[in-house]
Design an enzyme around this catalytic site. Structure first.
Site, PDB file in Angstrom:
ATOM      1  N   ARG A   1       0.882  -1.295   0.095  1.00  0.00           N
ATOM      2  CA  ARG A   1      -0.061   0.083  -0.170  1.00  0.00           C
ATOM      3  C   ARG A   1       0.853   1.433   0.024  1.00  0.00           C
ATOM      4  NH1 ARG A   1      -3.089  -3.149   3.895  1.00  0.00           N
ATOM      5  NH2 ARG A   1      -2.032  -2.037   5.311  1.00  0.00           N
TER       6      ARG A   1
ATOM      7  N   GLU B   1       3.491  -8.890  15.758  1.00  0.00           N
ATOM      8  CA  GLU B   1       2.777  -9.223  16.626  1.00  0.00           C
ATOM      9  C   GLU B   1       2.735 -10.864  17.087  1.00  0.00           C
ATOM     10  OE1 GLU B   1      -1.789  -8.806  18.825  1.00  0.00           O
ATOM     11  OE2 GLU B   1      -1.292  -8.125  16.796  1.00  0.00           O
TER      12      GLU B   1
END
Length: 171
Positions: free
Chosen positions: A58, A95
């Site tokens: 992106r 994460e």
């Protein structure tokens, strides 16, 4: 222009409790997209970059038109195995697990002034890894520019404190 009104909120995506900030609705709005690129260009021009650096994928959506607008080159930072020549690489923690970013070794010369651009900064892991990659290449990071920032996740705190950070929309 109220860019926030052009960003769709999708609750419980990709998992319960998360509100996903979907920029595809901003990208499809011709006035909103033009306004966002123009606003980013106005900010970044003051940092006098020689290159815009965008992260897969992106970051490419904002980085390439921004580089075009500023009349500078664009350097892609990609996921592993996507670039064909010798690369600088940096691994970083996610994460759940780790990932790696690559950039061609001949993409930048030491001292080149760059601005890092992405659609969104959340926890800051990808932007920090990109900054580390650029430091390894000897580039000078003149600024970071994001379309969206999720302030509560503290991503900007992971970035170098002496480098300007701008986001067009904050949540």
């Amino acid at each position: 222009m109220d860019l926030k009104s052009l960003i769709r909120n999708i609750p419980d995506f990709p998992k319960p409790g998360i509100v996903f900030r979907d920029i595809t609705t901003l990208l499809r709005d011709r006035e909103g997209l033009r306004f966002a690129i123009d606003a980013m260009a106005q900010t970044c021009q003051a940092w006098e970059p020689e290159f815009i650096v965008g992260m897969e994928s992106r970051g490419f959506m904002f980085g390439v038109p921004l580089a075009y607008q500023l009349g500078v080159g664009f350097i892609p930072v990609r996921k592993p195995g996507k670039l064909p020549a010798d690369c600088h690489s940096v691994e970083y923690e996610l994460e759940y697990g780790s990932d790696r970013l690559d950039m061609h070794k001949d993409a930048l010369d030491p001292g080149h002034r760059v601005v890092v651009v992405d659609d969104l900064i959340a926890t800051g892991g990808t932007a920090k890894a990109t900054a580390d990659l650029l430091e390894r290449a000897g580039a000078h990071v003149a600024g970071f520019c994001f379309a969206v920032e999720l302030r509560e996740l503290g991503g900007r705190e992971k970035l170098p404190s002496n480098v300007p950070i701008v986001s067009l929309v904050q949540y």
